[in-house]
Design a protein around this motif. Structure first.
Motif, PDB file in Angstrom:
ATOM      1  N   SER A 190       0.914  -1.237   0.100  1.00  0.00           N
ATOM      2  CA  SER A 190      -0.093  -0.108  -0.022  1.00  0.00           C
ATOM      3  C   SER A 190       0.968   1.230   0.097  1.00  0.00           C
ATOM      4  O   SER A 190       0.610   2.281  -0.455  1.00  0.00           O
ATOM      5  N   ALA A 194       0.532   3.881  -3.043  1.00  0.00           N
ATOM      6  CA  ALA A 194       0.157   5.213  -2.857  1.00  0.00           C
ATOM      7  C   ALA A 194       1.107   6.171  -3.740  1.00  0.00           C
ATOM      8  O   ALA A 194       0.505   7.126  -4.080  1.00  0.00           O
ATOM      9  N   TYR A 201      -6.061   1.555  -5.664  1.00  0.00           N
ATOM     10  CA  TYR A 201      -5.975   2.017  -4.097  1.00  0.00           C
ATOM     11  C   TYR A 201      -4.654   2.644  -3.826  1.00  0.00           C
ATOM     12  O   TYR A 201      -3.568   1.904  -4.001  1.00  0.00           O
ATOM     13  N   ARG A 202      -4.760   4.077  -3.578  1.00  0.00           N
ATOM     14  CA  ARG A 202      -3.770   4.769  -3.214  1.00  0.00           C
ATOM     15  C   ARG A 202      -3.668   5.355  -1.847  1.00  0.00           C
ATOM     16  O   ARG A 202      -3.372   6.492  -1.581  1.00  0.00           O
ATOM     17  N   LYS A 203      -4.138   4.480  -0.587  1.00  0.00           N
ATOM     18  CA  LYS A 203      -4.064   4.840   0.613  1.00  0.00           C
ATOM     19  C   LYS A 203      -3.249   3.834   1.348  1.00  0.00           C
ATOM     20  O   LYS A 203      -3.405   2.577   1.233  1.00  0.00           O
ATOM     21  N   GLN A 204      -2.222   4.240   2.275  1.00  0.00           N
ATOM     22  CA  GLN A 204      -1.469   3.470   3.046  1.00  0.00           C
ATOM     23  C   GLN A 204      -2.379   3.146   4.211  1.00  0.00           C
ATOM     24  O   GLN A 204      -3.367   3.716   4.737  1.00  0.00           O
ATOM     25  N   VAL A 205      -2.157   1.760   4.620  1.00  0.00           N
ATOM     26  CA  VAL A 205      -2.738   1.140   5.584  1.00  0.00           C
ATOM     27  C   VAL A 205      -1.696   0.575   6.614  1.00  0.00           C
ATOM     28  O   VAL A 205      -0.715   0.558   6.575  1.00  0.00           O
ATOM     29  N   SER A 361      -2.753  -3.214  -4.453  1.00  0.00           N
ATOM     30  CA  SER A 361      -3.235  -1.973  -4.900  1.00  0.00           C
ATOM     31  C   SER A 361      -3.692  -1.644  -6.326  1.00  0.00           C
ATOM     32  O   SER A 361      -4.454  -0.577  -6.352  1.00  0.00           O
TER      33      SER A 361
END
Length: 414
Positions: A190, A194, A201-205, A361
Protein backbone atom coordinates in the motif's frame (compact mmCIF):
# COMPACT_ATOMS: atom_id res chain seq x y z
CA UNK A 1 23.33 -6.71 -0.35
CA UNK A 2 21.72 -3.91 -2.39
CA UNK A 3 25.11 -2.69 -3.55
CA UNK A 4 26.20 -6.24 -4.35
CA UNK A 5 23.06 -6.78 -6.40
CA UNK A 6 23.54 -3.56 -8.33
CA UNK A 7 27.15 -4.39 -9.17
CA UNK A 8 26.24 -7.93 -10.20
CA UNK A 9 23.45 -6.65 -12.43
CA UNK A 10 25.77 -4.07 -14.02
CA UNK A 11 28.27 -6.76 -14.89
CA UNK A 12 25.55 -8.89 -16.45
CA UNK A 13 24.01 -6.24 -18.68
CA UNK A 14 26.41 -3.31 -18.90
CA UNK A 15 26.34 -1.23 -22.07
CA UNK A 16 24.70 -2.57 -25.21
CA UNK A 17 25.66 -6.21 -24.68
CA UNK A 18 22.47 -7.54 -26.22
CA UNK A 19 22.16 -11.30 -26.47
CA UNK A 20 20.65 -13.01 -29.53
CA UNK A 21 17.43 -13.55 -27.60
CA UNK A 22 16.93 -9.90 -26.59
CA UNK A 23 14.11 -7.74 -27.88
CA UNK A 24 13.60 -4.05 -27.13
CA UNK A 25 10.78 -2.52 -25.10
CA UNK A 26 10.25 0.80 -26.88
CA UNK A 27 6.88 1.67 -25.38
CA UNK A 28 4.85 1.02 -22.25
CA UNK A 29 1.37 2.31 -21.50
CA UNK A 30 -1.49 1.69 -19.10
CA UNK A 31 -5.07 2.62 -18.36
CA UNK A 32 -5.56 3.29 -14.62
CA UNK A 33 -7.02 0.42 -12.63
CA UNK A 34 -10.40 0.85 -10.96
CA UNK A 35 -14.11 0.16 -11.50
CA UNK A 36 -14.98 2.41 -14.39
CA UNK A 37 -18.05 0.69 -15.83
CA UNK A 38 -16.90 0.92 -19.44
CA UNK A 39 -15.76 -1.52 -22.13
CA UNK A 40 -12.44 -3.34 -21.90
CA UNK A 41 -11.86 -2.24 -25.50
CA UNK A 42 -11.80 1.39 -24.39
CA UNK A 43 -9.26 0.60 -21.66
CA UNK A 44 -7.01 -1.41 -23.96
CA UNK A 45 -7.11 1.15 -26.74
CA UNK A 46 -6.02 3.90 -24.35
CA UNK A 47 -3.16 1.76 -23.03
CA UNK A 48 -2.10 0.90 -26.61
CA UNK A 49 -2.06 4.53 -27.67
CA UNK A 50 -0.01 5.46 -24.61
CA UNK A 51 2.51 2.72 -25.43
CA UNK A 52 2.74 3.86 -29.06
CA UNK A 53 3.26 7.48 -27.98
CA UNK A 54 5.91 6.35 -25.50
CA UNK A 55 7.69 4.51 -28.32
CA UNK A 56 7.38 7.49 -30.66
CA UNK A 57 5.70 5.30 -33.27
CA UNK A 58 2.58 5.59 -35.34
CA UNK A 59 0.00 2.78 -35.27
CA UNK A 60 0.80 2.14 -38.94
CA UNK A 61 4.30 0.97 -37.92
CA UNK A 62 2.90 -2.01 -35.99
CA UNK A 63 3.21 -5.28 -37.90
CA UNK A 64 1.75 -7.63 -35.29
CA UNK A 65 -0.88 -7.26 -32.57
CA UNK A 66 -0.94 -9.84 -29.80
CA UNK A 67 -3.95 -9.60 -27.50
CA UNK A 68 -4.27 -11.28 -24.12
CA UNK A 69 -7.87 -12.51 -24.09
CA UNK A 70 -10.40 -10.96 -21.76
CA UNK A 71 -12.10 -13.59 -19.62
CA UNK A 72 -15.68 -14.05 -18.60
CA UNK A 73 -16.26 -16.49 -15.79
CA UNK A 74 -12.90 -18.16 -16.35
CA UNK A 75 -13.19 -18.55 -20.12
CA UNK A 76 -12.07 -16.47 -23.11
CA UNK A 77 -14.78 -13.98 -23.90
CA UNK A 78 -13.33 -11.96 -26.76
CA UNK A 79 -10.80 -12.44 -29.55
CA UNK A 80 -8.50 -9.79 -28.17
CA UNK A 81 -5.92 -9.44 -30.96
CA UNK A 82 -8.46 -8.63 -33.66
CA UNK A 83 -10.58 -6.63 -31.21
CA UNK A 84 -7.76 -4.15 -30.58
CA UNK A 85 -6.59 -4.12 -34.20
CA UNK A 86 -10.10 -3.12 -35.20
CA UNK A 87 -10.40 -0.49 -32.44
CA UNK A 88 -7.11 1.11 -33.50
CA UNK A 89 -8.07 0.95 -37.20
CA UNK A 90 -7.59 -1.94 -39.59
CA UNK A 91 -4.17 -1.62 -41.24
CA UNK A 92 -3.27 -5.18 -42.18
CA UNK A 93 -1.20 -6.22 -39.15
CA UNK A 94 -1.14 -9.91 -38.29
CA UNK A 95 -3.09 -10.72 -35.12
CA UNK A 96 -2.81 -13.33 -32.39
CA UNK A 97 -5.02 -13.93 -29.36
CA UNK A 98 -3.70 -15.66 -26.25
CA UNK A 99 -5.48 -17.17 -23.27
CA UNK A 100 -3.62 -18.60 -20.29
CA UNK A 101 -5.72 -17.33 -17.37
CA UNK A 102 -3.57 -15.08 -15.16
CA UNK A 103 -0.49 -15.87 -17.27
CA UNK A 104 -2.14 -14.57 -20.46
CA UNK A 105 -0.09 -11.37 -20.52
CA UNK A 106 3.25 -13.17 -20.27
CA UNK A 107 2.16 -15.66 -22.93
CA UNK A 108 1.28 -12.70 -25.15
CA UNK A 109 4.71 -11.15 -24.55
CA UNK A 110 6.33 -14.48 -25.37
CA UNK A 111 4.31 -14.81 -28.59
CA UNK A 112 5.35 -11.34 -29.73
CA UNK A 113 8.96 -12.07 -28.80
CA UNK A 114 8.95 -15.29 -30.83
CA UNK A 115 7.55 -13.46 -33.85
CA UNK A 116 10.22 -10.76 -33.58
CA UNK A 117 13.13 -13.18 -33.09
CA UNK A 118 11.94 -15.34 -35.99
CA UNK A 119 11.78 -12.35 -38.32
CA UNK A 120 8.00 -12.49 -38.77
CA UNK A 121 7.68 -8.91 -37.48
CA UNK A 122 9.94 -6.09 -36.34
CA UNK A 123 7.32 -4.17 -34.35
CA UNK A 124 4.68 -5.84 -32.17
CA UNK A 125 1.98 -4.37 -29.96
CA UNK A 126 0.96 -6.45 -26.93
CA UNK A 127 -2.32 -5.50 -25.22
CA UNK A 128 -4.31 -6.86 -22.31
CA UNK A 129 -7.45 -5.32 -20.81
CA UNK A 130 -10.45 -6.32 -18.76
CA UNK A 131 -13.66 -5.04 -17.24
CA UNK A 132 -13.86 -7.44 -14.32
CA UNK A 133 -17.04 -8.69 -12.64
CA UNK A 134 -18.05 -7.53 -9.19
CA UNK A 135 -16.82 -9.71 -6.35
CA UNK A 136 -14.58 -12.72 -6.91
CA UNK A 137 -14.32 -14.73 -10.10
CA UNK A 138 -16.69 -17.67 -10.52
CA UNK A 139 -17.05 -20.31 -13.25
CA UNK A 140 -19.44 -19.91 -16.16
CA UNK A 141 -22.71 -21.81 -15.98
CA UNK A 142 -23.31 -25.29 -17.29
CA UNK A 143 -22.09 -28.78 -16.44
CA UNK A 144 -18.38 -29.43 -17.16
CA UNK A 145 -17.11 -32.40 -15.10
CA UNK A 146 -13.90 -32.52 -17.17
CA UNK A 147 -13.02 -28.95 -16.14
CA UNK A 148 -10.92 -28.89 -12.93
CA UNK A 149 -11.84 -25.27 -12.23
CA UNK A 150 -15.57 -26.06 -12.43
CA UNK A 151 -15.00 -29.08 -10.17
CA UNK A 152 -13.22 -27.16 -7.45
CA UNK A 153 -16.11 -24.70 -7.26
CA UNK A 154 -18.91 -27.27 -7.51
CA UNK A 155 -17.38 -30.23 -5.66
CA UNK A 156 -15.24 -28.47 -3.07
CA UNK A 157 -16.98 -25.11 -2.91
CA UNK A 158 -13.47 -23.68 -3.07
CA UNK A 159 -13.74 -20.09 -4.23
CA UNK A 160 -10.55 -18.13 -4.92
CA UNK A 161 -10.49 -16.64 -1.39
CA UNK A 162 -10.83 -20.17 0.04
CA UNK A 163 -7.81 -21.22 -2.04
CA UNK A 164 -5.81 -18.25 -0.74
CA UNK A 165 -6.83 -19.08 2.81
CA UNK A 166 -5.62 -22.66 2.46
CA UNK A 167 -2.22 -21.42 1.27
CA UNK A 168 -2.00 -19.05 4.23
CA UNK A 169 -3.01 -21.72 6.74
CA UNK A 170 -0.39 -24.06 5.29
CA UNK A 171 2.34 -21.45 5.82
CA UNK A 172 1.18 -20.86 9.37
CA UNK A 173 1.33 -24.59 10.10
CA UNK A 174 4.73 -25.12 8.44
CA UNK A 175 6.58 -21.94 9.36
CA UNK A 176 4.75 -20.38 12.28
CA UNK A 177 3.71 -17.28 10.38
CA UNK A 178 0.99 -15.05 11.82
CA UNK A 179 -1.82 -12.84 10.55
CA UNK A 180 0.43 -9.88 11.38
CA UNK A 181 3.12 -11.28 9.05
CA UNK A 182 0.59 -11.43 6.23
CA UNK A 183 -0.69 -7.95 7.06
CA UNK A 184 2.82 -6.50 6.67
CA UNK A 185 2.75 -7.47 2.98
CA UNK A 186 -0.34 -5.31 2.46
CA UNK A 187 1.23 -2.46 4.43
CA UNK A 188 4.36 -2.58 2.26
CA UNK A 189 2.44 -2.72 -1.00
CA UNK A 190 0.00 0.00 0.00
CA UNK A 191 2.92 2.35 0.64
CA UNK A 192 4.26 1.69 -2.87
CA UNK A 193 0.82 1.88 -4.48
CA UNK A 194 0.20 5.28 -2.88
CA UNK A 195 2.96 6.61 -5.18
CA UNK A 196 1.59 4.99 -8.36
CA UNK A 197 -0.86 7.07 -10.41
CA UNK A 198 -2.18 3.95 -12.19
CA UNK A 199 -3.08 2.12 -8.95
CA UNK A 200 -6.70 1.73 -7.87
CA UNK A 201 -5.99 1.92 -4.14
CA UNK A 202 -3.66 4.76 -3.18
CA UNK A 203 -4.12 4.84 0.59
CA UNK A 204 -1.51 3.54 3.00
CA UNK A 205 -2.79 1.15 5.66
CA UNK A 206 -1.44 -0.15 8.96
CA UNK A 207 -1.05 -3.67 10.30
CA UNK A 208 -3.83 -2.95 12.76
CA UNK A 209 -6.20 -1.91 9.96
CA UNK A 210 -5.49 -5.06 7.97
CA UNK A 211 -5.96 -7.38 10.94
CA UNK A 212 -9.16 -5.56 11.95
CA UNK A 213 -10.74 -5.87 8.49
CA UNK A 214 -13.45 -8.49 7.94
CA UNK A 215 -12.46 -12.16 7.82
CA UNK A 216 -13.04 -13.52 4.29
CA UNK A 217 -11.36 -16.94 4.35
CA UNK A 218 -9.68 -17.62 7.66
CA UNK A 219 -6.94 -16.61 8.38
CA UNK A 220 -7.11 -13.97 5.63
CA UNK A 221 -8.91 -10.66 6.05
CA UNK A 222 -10.48 -8.45 3.43
CA UNK A 223 -7.33 -6.34 3.07
CA UNK A 224 -5.19 -9.48 2.62
CA UNK A 225 -6.92 -10.34 -0.67
CA UNK A 226 -6.77 -8.42 -3.96
CA UNK A 227 -9.92 -7.07 -5.58
CA UNK A 228 -11.17 -7.57 -9.14
CA UNK A 229 -10.60 -4.48 -11.26
CA UNK A 230 -10.97 -2.84 -14.65
CA UNK A 231 -7.67 -1.89 -16.25
CA UNK A 232 -5.31 -2.31 -19.17
CA UNK A 233 -1.63 -2.42 -20.08
CA UNK A 234 0.26 -2.43 -23.37
CA UNK A 235 3.82 -2.76 -24.67
CA UNK A 236 5.49 -1.93 -27.96
CA UNK A 237 8.17 -4.56 -28.55
CA UNK A 238 10.69 -4.42 -31.40
CA UNK A 239 13.80 -6.07 -32.72
CA UNK A 240 17.09 -4.63 -31.50
CA UNK A 241 17.95 -3.58 -35.06
CA UNK A 242 14.71 -1.62 -35.35
CA UNK A 243 15.37 0.11 -32.02
CA UNK A 244 18.82 1.18 -33.17
CA UNK A 245 17.40 2.53 -36.42
CA UNK A 246 15.06 4.61 -34.31
CA UNK A 247 18.07 6.03 -32.49
CA UNK A 248 17.48 4.05 -29.28
CA UNK A 249 20.91 2.62 -28.55
CA UNK A 250 20.32 1.39 -24.99
CA UNK A 251 16.69 0.28 -24.69
CA UNK A 252 15.16 -1.74 -21.92
CA UNK A 253 15.26 -5.33 -23.15
CA UNK A 254 13.32 -8.50 -22.52
CA UNK A 255 15.94 -11.20 -22.10
CA UNK A 256 13.90 -14.23 -21.07
CA UNK A 257 10.31 -15.42 -20.81
CA UNK A 258 9.42 -18.56 -18.89
CA UNK A 259 6.15 -20.35 -19.57
CA UNK A 260 7.02 -23.54 -17.70
CA UNK A 261 4.52 -26.26 -16.81
CA UNK A 262 4.57 -28.61 -13.80
CA UNK A 263 6.50 -31.88 -13.70
CA UNK A 264 5.07 -35.23 -12.66
CA UNK A 265 4.53 -36.14 -9.88
CA UNK A 266 3.04 -32.97 -8.45
CA UNK A 267 2.82 -33.49 -4.71
CA UNK A 268 1.77 -30.04 -3.48
CA UNK A 269 -1.94 -29.35 -3.74
CA UNK A 270 -2.56 -26.39 -6.04
CA UNK A 271 -6.15 -25.63 -6.95
CA UNK A 272 -8.02 -26.12 -9.23
CA UNK A 273 -6.53 -29.62 -8.89
CA UNK A 274 -8.32 -31.43 -6.07
CA UNK A 275 -5.74 -34.17 -5.49
CA UNK A 276 -1.99 -34.68 -5.72
CA UNK A 277 0.08 -37.24 -7.59
CA UNK A 278 1.68 -40.18 -5.83
CA UNK A 279 5.47 -40.23 -5.52
CA UNK A 280 5.55 -43.91 -4.58
CA UNK A 281 6.93 -45.08 -7.95
CA UNK A 282 8.38 -41.89 -9.41
CA UNK A 283 10.35 -39.50 -7.18
CA UNK A 284 9.07 -35.95 -7.03
CA UNK A 285 11.09 -33.33 -8.93
CA UNK A 286 13.83 -31.45 -7.11
CA UNK A 287 12.17 -28.12 -7.99
CA UNK A 288 8.46 -27.52 -7.46
CA UNK A 289 6.30 -25.93 -10.13
CA UNK A 290 6.35 -22.33 -8.93
CA UNK A 291 10.08 -22.37 -8.28
CA UNK A 292 10.65 -23.94 -11.71
CA UNK A 293 8.99 -20.93 -13.36
CA UNK A 294 11.68 -18.65 -11.96
CA UNK A 295 14.46 -21.19 -12.48
CA UNK A 296 13.68 -21.49 -16.19
CA UNK A 297 13.77 -17.70 -16.59
CA UNK A 298 17.06 -17.39 -14.70
CA UNK A 299 18.59 -20.14 -16.81
CA UNK A 300 17.53 -18.58 -20.11
CA UNK A 301 18.69 -15.11 -19.07
CA UNK A 302 22.01 -16.35 -17.68
CA UNK A 303 21.43 -14.70 -14.30
CA UNK A 304 20.48 -15.66 -10.77
CA UNK A 305 18.47 -14.09 -7.96
CA UNK A 306 21.62 -12.29 -6.81
CA UNK A 307 21.52 -10.25 -10.03
CA UNK A 308 18.03 -8.82 -9.48
CA UNK A 309 17.45 -5.18 -8.67
CA UNK A 310 13.72 -5.66 -8.07
CA UNK A 311 10.84 -8.04 -8.77
CA UNK A 312 7.12 -7.85 -9.51
CA UNK A 313 5.22 -10.87 -8.21
CA UNK A 314 1.66 -12.08 -8.19
CA UNK A 315 0.18 -11.13 -4.81
CA UNK A 316 -3.34 -12.47 -5.14
CA UNK A 317 -3.11 -12.64 -1.37
CA UNK A 318 -0.54 -11.45 1.13
CA UNK A 319 0.53 -15.00 2.01
CA UNK A 320 1.11 -15.85 -1.65
CA UNK A 321 3.59 -12.98 -1.98
CA UNK A 322 5.69 -14.48 0.81
CA UNK A 323 5.68 -17.79 -1.08
CA UNK A 324 7.02 -16.05 -4.19
CA UNK A 325 10.03 -14.71 -2.27
CA UNK A 326 11.07 -18.29 -1.69
CA UNK A 327 10.17 -19.51 -5.18
CA UNK A 328 12.29 -16.75 -6.73
CA UNK A 329 15.24 -17.79 -4.57
CA UNK A 330 15.34 -14.53 -2.63
CA UNK A 331 15.45 -16.54 0.60
CA UNK A 332 15.12 -20.10 1.85
CA UNK A 333 11.89 -21.99 2.51
CA UNK A 334 10.02 -20.49 5.44
CA UNK A 335 12.16 -17.34 5.46
CA UNK A 336 9.79 -15.09 3.50
CA UNK A 337 8.25 -13.41 6.54
CA UNK A 338 11.69 -12.66 8.02
CA UNK A 339 12.81 -11.09 4.72
CA UNK A 340 9.73 -8.89 4.87
CA UNK A 341 10.15 -8.00 8.55
CA UNK A 342 13.76 -6.98 7.86
CA UNK A 343 12.49 -4.48 5.27
CA UNK A 344 14.43 -6.11 2.42
CA UNK A 345 11.46 -6.20 0.02
CA UNK A 346 10.12 -2.69 0.70
CA UNK A 347 10.95 0.45 -1.26
CA UNK A 348 14.40 1.45 -0.06
CA UNK A 349 15.16 -2.16 0.91
CA UNK A 350 17.77 -4.53 -0.46
CA UNK A 351 15.51 -5.95 -3.18
CA UNK A 352 12.13 -4.24 -3.52
CA UNK A 353 9.25 -6.53 -4.48
CA UNK A 354 6.09 -5.02 -5.99
CA UNK A 355 7.38 -1.47 -6.19
CA UNK A 356 4.28 -0.85 -8.32
CA UNK A 357 2.06 -1.61 -5.34
CA UNK A 358 1.21 -5.06 -6.69
CA UNK A 359 -2.27 -6.49 -7.04
CA UNK A 360 -2.87 -5.30 -3.49
CA UNK A 361 -2.98 -1.78 -4.91
CA UNK A 362 -4.31 -2.58 -8.39
CA UNK A 363 -6.65 -5.55 -8.13
CA UNK A 364 -6.97 -8.19 -10.83
CA UNK A 365 -7.56 -7.27 -14.46
CA UNK A 366 -6.59 -10.77 -15.55
CA UNK A 367 -5.26 -10.38 -19.12
CA UNK A 368 -3.48 -7.12 -18.27
CA UNK A 369 -1.63 -7.86 -15.05
CA UNK A 370 1.42 -9.73 -16.37
CA UNK A 371 1.84 -7.00 -19.02
CA UNK A 372 1.51 -4.34 -16.32
CA UNK A 373 4.35 -6.00 -14.42
CA UNK A 374 6.63 -5.54 -17.45
CA UNK A 375 5.47 -1.92 -17.77
CA UNK A 376 6.57 -1.29 -14.19
CA UNK A 377 9.97 -2.86 -14.75
CA UNK A 378 10.38 -0.81 -17.93
CA UNK A 379 9.76 2.45 -16.10
CA UNK A 380 11.99 1.39 -13.22
CA UNK A 381 14.90 0.46 -15.49
CA UNK A 382 14.54 3.76 -17.34
CA UNK A 383 14.54 5.68 -14.06
CA UNK A 384 11.00 6.97 -14.71
CA UNK A 385 9.15 5.54 -11.69
CA UNK A 386 9.00 8.77 -9.69
CA UNK A 387 8.57 8.46 -5.92
CA UNK A 388 8.68 4.66 -6.11
CA UNK A 389 11.94 4.56 -8.11
CA UNK A 390 14.43 1.84 -7.16
CA UNK A 391 17.86 3.52 -7.43
CA UNK A 392 20.17 2.03 -10.06
CA UNK A 393 17.68 -0.62 -11.21
CA UNK A 394 19.22 -2.70 -14.00
CA UNK A 395 17.66 -6.19 -13.83
CA UNK A 396 14.08 -7.06 -12.96
CA UNK A 397 11.88 -10.13 -12.96
CA UNK A 398 8.14 -10.70 -13.04
CA UNK A 399 6.41 -13.83 -11.79
CA UNK A 400 2.87 -15.11 -11.73
CA UNK A 401 0.92 -18.25 -12.37
CA UNK A 402 -2.18 -19.04 -14.40
CA UNK A 403 -4.63 -21.84 -13.74
CA UNK A 404 -4.10 -25.26 -15.32
CA UNK A 405 -0.29 -25.15 -15.13
CA UNK A 406 0.52 -21.89 -16.90
CA UNK A 407 3.87 -20.56 -15.68
CA UNK A 408 4.77 -16.92 -16.19
CA UNK A 409 8.05 -15.08 -15.62
CA UNK A 410 9.79 -12.34 -17.62
CA UNK A 411 13.35 -11.08 -17.16
CA UNK A 412 13.87 -7.44 -18.14
CA UNK A 413 17.34 -5.87 -18.30
CA UNK A 414 19.11 -2.67 -19.21
Amino acid sequence: MAQDLAVSGDLAVAGDLATPGDIAVLGAGMHPWGKWGRSFVEYGTKAAREALADAGLDWQAVQSVVGADTVRGGYPGYVAGATFARALGWQGARVTSVYAACASGAQAVNTARAQILSGMAEVALVVGADAAPKGFFAPAGGERPDDPDWLRFRVLGATNPAYFGLYARRRMARYGETTEDFARVKVKNSAAGAANPYARYRKQVTVQEVVASAVVADPLRLLDICATSDGAAALVLTSMDFARRQGVTDPVRIRAVSTATPRYPRTVLDLPDIATDSAAAVPEPETGFRASIAHSAYEEAGIGPEDLSLAEVYDLSTALELEWYEDLGLCGAGEGAKLLRDGATALGGQLPVNASGGLASFGEAVPAQAIAQVCELTWQLRGQAGARQVPGARVGMTANQGLFGHGSAVVVVR
